[in-house]
Design a protein around this motif. Structure first.
Motif, PDB file in Angstrom:
ATOM      1  N   VAL A  69       0.840  -1.193   0.000  1.00 49.42           N
ATOM      2  CA  VAL A  69       0.000   0.000   0.000  1.00 49.42           C
ATOM      3  C   VAL A  69       0.876   1.243   0.000  1.00 49.42           C
ATOM      4  CG1 VAL A  69      -1.776   1.270   1.252  1.00 49.42           C
ATOM      5  CG2 VAL A  69      -1.841  -1.232   1.209  1.00 49.42           C
ATOM      6  N   LEU A  70       0.577   2.159  -0.898  1.00 49.35           N
ATOM      7  CA  LEU A  70       1.356   3.386  -1.039  1.00 49.35           C
ATOM      8  C   LEU A  70       0.925   4.396   0.019  1.00 49.35           C
ATOM      9  CD1 LEU A  70       3.483   4.295  -3.204  1.00 49.35           C
ATOM     10  CD2 LEU A  70       1.649   5.654  -4.206  1.00 49.35           C
ATOM     11  N   GLY A  71       1.863   4.892   0.818  1.00 46.76           N
ATOM     12  CA  GLY A  71       1.552   5.871   1.855  1.00 46.76           C
ATOM     13  C   GLY A  71       1.472   7.289   1.307  1.00 46.76           C
ATOM     14  N   ILE A 102      -1.118   1.125  -8.896  1.00 49.29           N
ATOM     15  CA  ILE A 102      -0.488   1.144  -7.586  1.00 49.29           C
ATOM     16  C   ILE A 102      -1.551   1.131  -6.498  1.00 49.29           C
ATOM     17  CG2 ILE A 102       0.951   2.563  -6.067  1.00 49.29           C
ATOM     18  CD1 ILE A 102       2.429   3.490  -8.588  1.00 49.29           C
ATOM     19  N   CYS A 103      -1.301   0.441  -5.401  1.00 45.70           N
ATOM     20  CA  CYS A 103      -2.278   0.333  -4.322  1.00 45.70           C
ATOM     21  C   CYS A 103      -2.310   1.637  -3.520  1.00 45.70           C
ATOM     22  CB  CYS A 103      -1.938  -0.845  -3.419  1.00 45.70           C
ATOM     23  SG  CYS A 103      -3.217  -1.178  -2.194  1.00 45.70           S
ATOM     24  N   THR A 104      -3.421   2.351  -3.593  1.00 41.71           N
ATOM     25  CA  THR A 104      -3.565   3.645  -2.919  1.00 41.71           C
ATOM     26  C   THR A 104      -4.563   3.566  -1.760  1.00 41.71           C
ATOM     27  OG1 THR A 104      -5.273   4.261  -4.523  1.00 41.71           O
ATOM     28  CG2 THR A 104      -3.023   4.924  -5.019  1.00 41.71           C
ATOM     29  N   SER A 105      -4.761   2.379  -1.200  1.00 45.43           N
ATOM     30  CA  SER A 105      -5.818   2.171  -0.211  1.00 45.43           C
ATOM     31  C   SER A 105      -5.627   2.957   1.078  1.00 45.43           C
ATOM     32  CB  SER A 105      -5.942   0.678   0.115  1.00 45.43           C
ATOM     33  OG  SER A 105      -6.332  -0.049  -1.036  1.00 45.43           O
ATOM     34  N   SER A 106      -4.410   3.420   1.374  1.00 40.44           N
ATOM     35  CA  SER A 106      -4.192   4.155   2.619  1.00 40.44           C
ATOM     36  C   SER A 106      -4.464   5.649   2.471  1.00 40.44           C
ATOM     37  CB  SER A 106      -2.763   3.939   3.126  1.00 40.44           C
ATOM     38  OG  SER A 106      -1.846   4.615   2.292  1.00 40.44           O
ATOM     39  N   TRP A 155      -5.679  -5.188  -6.289  1.00 39.37           N
ATOM     40  CA  TRP A 155      -5.433  -5.216  -4.847  1.00 39.37           C
ATOM     41  C   TRP A 155      -6.720  -5.494  -4.076  1.00 39.37           C
ATOM     42  CZ3 TRP A 155      -0.454  -5.464  -4.398  1.00 39.37           C
ATOM     43  CH2 TRP A 155       0.369  -4.794  -5.305  1.00 39.37           C
ATOM     44  N   ALA A 156      -6.607  -6.310  -3.036  1.00 41.11           N
ATOM     45  CA  ALA A 156      -7.768  -6.695  -2.231  1.00 41.11           C
ATOM     46  C   ALA A 156      -7.731  -6.015  -0.865  1.00 41.11           C
ATOM     47  CB  ALA A 156      -7.813  -8.207  -2.070  1.00 41.11           C
ATOM     48  N   VAL A 157      -7.246  -4.760  -0.849  1.00 36.40           N
ATOM     49  CA  VAL A 157      -7.220  -3.966   0.376  1.00 36.40           C
ATOM     50  C   VAL A 157      -8.273  -2.874   0.238  1.00 36.40           C
ATOM     51  CG1 VAL A 157      -5.823  -2.552   1.926  1.00 36.40           C
ATOM     52  CG2 VAL A 157      -4.750  -4.413   0.613  1.00 36.40           C
ATOM     53  N   LEU A 158      -9.190  -2.792   1.180  1.00 31.44           N
ATOM     54  CA  LEU A 158     -10.282  -1.833   1.083  1.00 31.44           C
ATOM     55  C   LEU A 158      -9.758  -0.402   1.044  1.00 31.44           C
ATOM     56  CD1 LEU A 158     -12.886  -3.325   3.584  1.00 31.44           C
ATOM     57  CD2 LEU A 158     -13.173  -3.061   1.115  1.00 31.44           C
ATOM     58  N   PRO A 159     -10.316   0.441   0.180  1.00 27.28           N
ATOM     59  CA  PRO A 159      -9.869   1.837   0.105  1.00 27.28           C
ATOM     60  C   PRO A 159     -10.301   2.623   1.329  1.00 27.28           C
ATOM     61  CG  PRO A 159     -11.754   1.472  -1.334  1.00 27.28           C
ATOM     62  CD  PRO A 159     -11.362   0.125  -0.812  1.00 27.28           C
ATOM     63  N   SER A 160      -9.541   3.662   1.643  1.00 30.53           N
ATOM     64  CA  SER A 160      -9.862   4.547   2.769  1.00 30.53           C
ATOM     65  C   SER A 160     -10.701   5.738   2.331  1.00 30.53           C
ATOM     66  CB  SER A 160      -8.568   5.050   3.430  1.00 30.53           C
ATOM     67  OG  SER A 160      -7.786   3.978   3.904  1.00 30.53           O
ATOM     68  N   MET A 161     -10.666   6.046   1.057  1.00 28.17           N
ATOM     69  CA  MET A 161     -11.417   7.206   0.558  1.00 28.17           C
ATOM     70  C   MET A 161     -12.907   6.907   0.491  1.00 28.17           C
ATOM     71  SD  MET A 161      -8.962   8.815  -2.418  1.00 28.17           S
ATOM     72  CE  MET A 161      -8.735   7.284  -3.309  1.00 28.17           C
ATOM     73  N   ARG A 206     -11.255  21.127 -14.238  1.00 25.80           N
ATOM     74  CA  ARG A 206     -11.003  20.704 -15.625  1.00 25.80           C
ATOM     75  C   ARG A 206     -11.107  19.193 -15.813  1.00 25.80           C
ATOM     76  NH1 ARG A 206      -5.676  24.277 -17.417  1.00 25.80           N
ATOM     77  NH2 ARG A 206      -6.533  26.333 -16.920  1.00 25.80           N
ATOM     78  N   LEU A 207     -11.318  18.470 -14.742  1.00 31.48           N
ATOM     79  CA  LEU A 207     -11.349  17.005 -14.819  1.00 31.48           C
ATOM     80  C   LEU A 207     -12.395  16.504 -15.808  1.00 31.48           C
ATOM     81  CD1 LEU A 207     -11.006  15.590 -11.189  1.00 31.48           C
ATOM     82  CD2 LEU A 207      -9.583  15.005 -13.149  1.00 31.48           C
ATOM     83  N   HIS A 208     -11.977  15.565 -16.662  1.00 29.88           N
ATOM     84  CA  HIS A 208     -12.939  14.893 -17.543  1.00 29.88           C
ATOM     85  C   HIS A 208     -12.804  13.371 -17.474  1.00 29.88           C
ATOM     86  CE1 HIS A 208      -9.731  14.063 -20.468  1.00 29.88           C
ATOM     87  NE2 HIS A 208      -9.371  15.321 -20.369  1.00 29.88           N
ATOM     88  N   THR A 209     -11.726  12.882 -16.848  1.00 29.29           N
ATOM     89  CA  THR A 209     -11.526  11.439 -16.714  1.00 29.29           C
ATOM     90  C   THR A 209     -11.042  11.131 -15.312  1.00 29.29           C
ATOM     91  OG1 THR A 209     -10.908  11.281 -19.058  1.00 29.29           O
ATOM     92  CG2 THR A 209     -10.362   9.416 -17.651  1.00 29.29           C
ATOM     93  N   VAL A 210     -11.762  10.237 -14.609  1.00 32.14           N
ATOM     94  CA  VAL A 210     -11.382   9.845 -13.250  1.00 32.14           C
ATOM     95  C   VAL A 210     -11.454   8.331 -13.148  1.00 32.14           C
ATOM     96  CG1 VAL A 210     -11.964   9.944 -10.802  1.00 32.14           C
ATOM     97  CG2 VAL A 210     -12.218  11.983 -12.218  1.00 32.14           C
ATOM     98  N   ARG A 211     -10.397   7.756 -12.579  1.00 35.08           N
ATOM     99  CA  ARG A 211     -10.389   6.319 -12.277  1.00 35.08           C
ATOM    100  C   ARG A 211      -9.770   6.151 -10.894  1.00 35.08           C
ATOM    101  NH1 ARG A 211      -7.564   2.324 -16.439  1.00 35.08           N
ATOM    102  NH2 ARG A 211      -9.470   2.834 -17.583  1.00 35.08           N
ATOM    103  N   MET A 212     -10.599   5.810  -9.920  1.00 34.14           N
ATOM    104  CA  MET A 212     -10.082   5.588  -8.570  1.00 34.14           C
ATOM    105  C   MET A 212     -11.072   4.748  -7.778  1.00 34.14           C
ATOM    106  SD  MET A 212     -10.620   9.183  -6.544  1.00 34.14           S
ATOM    107  CE  MET A 212     -12.231   9.622  -5.853  1.00 34.14           C
TER     108      MET A 212
END
Length: 509
Positions: A336-338, A359-363, A390-396, A410-416
């Motif tokens: 998990v990326l801090g 990349i795992c951003t769950s934290s 990744w099978a780690v639940l997201p914090s967001m 200006r966002l037109h594309t989001v993947r998270m």
């Protein structure tokens, strides 16, 4: 009525090739612009040979062409701006045809106005024919080379400087130059107008040599390992002020080498950086997966190498498919990326395109995401951990999405990935004072947990009124059950899509 040729060309570019063929035979006024378009992009030598009179275009007669027949070829060859030939087409050319094409009585190349040359073949037997196509008008070349040491390859490239002085883009389709690397780099160093180079493996030494070409702005390569294992901590980083775009590939087991390489250079003007971590070679070796600390160290090295001028940053890290059923990897918090790692990218306030989707951003929590969004107000594309398995639940939560919409208009594309659990925003100014984003029509949610699809759809439509579809990434292998937090998520997101479809249908009425 007189119609300028420029207008005819503009009209003719919008019609089919069959219609152009008819127009070329209609009248003299239409013939020239129609032929210019028909012959602008040519694939293989066959069209050129077939324009000769019947009987002459027989392979055996090509060596007997008269000056008038070469003049007929030139009538069409001078219109060619882009020429592409592949291996199968060259297989149809015997030695007689090749010798005939090489002895054309033209003072320049066979295609005197050629701009782009794509030679999809690596056999040295055809290099003499390829060399005759080099000309002063060419600005872009793509050529295949063998992954072996060879004298012919450097000699071919060495001729580019004199024959193609205007070349700006060069793509060499090769994995490894072998012992020819030094000679090839020496040959390329003579290309004074070259602005874009796509090549094979380079060590740090060859990278610095080529990156110093006076006009070079873009360099794409694979990082060689043999002389970069030792970090050069006692030397001052080399500054390369002219490079605008850099893209390199590194094997997963050598990510630390990439970090050392990045630590030894500075790219103050670079606006686009792409790092591809190749895991294909690891498919059957479970012991080679990179240390969990290697990716964070790579990101920190990137932050030191690049400057706030950066607009595009991609770190492509596709986890090999044979790891998706290994719970010790995909469910491990070691990967998990801090936030402290991502925080090193905060100075890049001109970012418009950020991709850390493998990349795992769950934290990363809502407050951390707010800090990121405030630091990158010009973001247009944001890929943040939404593709990986990744099978780690997201914090967001939904709040993170609200922060993105608030601070990145200006966002037109989001993947998270985020926990799509409805929150009571009815009396919350933070939610209702957020200006909706009407640019986002598709939202990629990775494997985001969801509850109460109806309420989730309501919140999404409030934030993203033009939203048409949500993309959920299911488990890769149907034979492997999804881990417990993720087993029923697809049904919930399908329900959201049904509500979105019904809403769009009502708006169309």
């Amino acid at each position: 009525m007189h119609v300028p040729t420029e207008i005819l060309l503009n009209i003719f570019t919008r019609i089919s090739l069959d219609q152009l063929t008819v127009l070329a035979r209609t009248c003299r006024k239409f013939k020239e612009p129609a032929l210019d378009i028909l012959w602008k992009y040519i694939y293989g030598f066959k069209p050129l040979i077939s324009c000769l009179p019947e009987g002459v275009n027989n392979v055996g007669n090509l060596t007997l062409l008269l000056a008038g027949e070469w003049g007929l070829i030139h009538q069409y060859a001078r219109r060619v701006h882009s020429f592409t030939v592949n291996r199968s087409e060259l297989n149809m050319i015997d030695n007689h045809v090749m010798q005939a094409l090489m002895t054309a009585p033209s003072p320049t190349s066979l295609f005197p106005n050629l701009r782009r040359l794509c030679w999809c073949d690596d056999r040295e037997y055809f290099f003499p024919l390829l060399r005759t196509l080099f000309g002063s008008t060419i600005t872009s070349i793509r050529v295949g080379l063998l992954s072996t040491s060879s004298f012919a390859q450097p000699a071919l490239l060495a001729s580019l400087g004199a024959r193609c002085p205007s070349i700006q883009e060069l793509s060499l389709c090769v994995d490894d130059f072998g012992e020819s690397l030094d000679a090839i780099c020496k040959a390329l160093s003579g290309l004074r107008e070259l602005s874009r180079l796509d090549t094979g493996k380079l060590s740090r030494r060859e990278f610095l040599r080529l990156a110093s070409l006076p006009a070079l702005k873009s360099l794409c390569f694979t990082l060689e390992m043999h002389d970069t294992h030792e970090k050069q901590s006692d030397s001052t980083p080399t500054i390369l002020p002219q490079l605008d775009q850099v893209q390199f590939t590194v094997l997963m087991q050598y990510i630390t080498v990439a970090g050392h390489f990045l630590g030894s250079v500075r790219l103050p003007s670079c606006r686009s950086a792409v790092v591809r971590i190749d895991s294909d070679a690891l498919s059957y070796d479970p012991e080679v997966l990179c240390n969990p600390l290697h990716i964070p160290n790579l990101i920190v090295s990137l932050s030191e190498c690049l400057s706030p001028a950066l607009e595009k940053l991609h770190i492509e890290f596709p986890l090999a498919l044979n790891y998706i059923d290994r719970e010790d990897i995909v469910a491990s918090r070691s990967y998990v990326l801090g936030f402290n790692v991502v925080a090193t990218l905060l100075p890049f306030n001109r970012l418009t395109d950020l991709r850390l989707d493998w990349i795992c951003t769950s934290s990363i929590n809502d407050a951390s995401l707010k800090t990121l969004a405030q630091s990158w107000p010009q973001l247009e594309q944001f890929y943040f951990g939404g593709t990986a398995c990744w099978a780690v639940l997201p914090s967001m939560t939904f709040t993170a999405l609200v922060h993105l919409i608030q601070h990145c208009p200006r966002l037109h594309t989001v993947r998270m990935s985020f926990c799509a659990t409805p929150v009571d925003y009815d009396n919350d100014p933070f939610f209702f004072e957020t200006i909706p984003n009407e640019k986002i029509t598709t939202l990629s949610v990775g494997r985001s947990p969801i509850s109460d699809p109806c309420a989730v759809a309501y919140i999404l439509l409030r934030l993203l009124p033009k939203l048409e579809r949500v993309r959920f990434f299911g488990w890769f292998n149907d034979g492997i059950p999804a881990p417990l937090p993720f087993e029923h998520l697809e049904d919930g997101w399908n329900a959201v899509n049904e509500i979105l479809a019904a809403n769009n249908h009502r708006e169309l009425k």
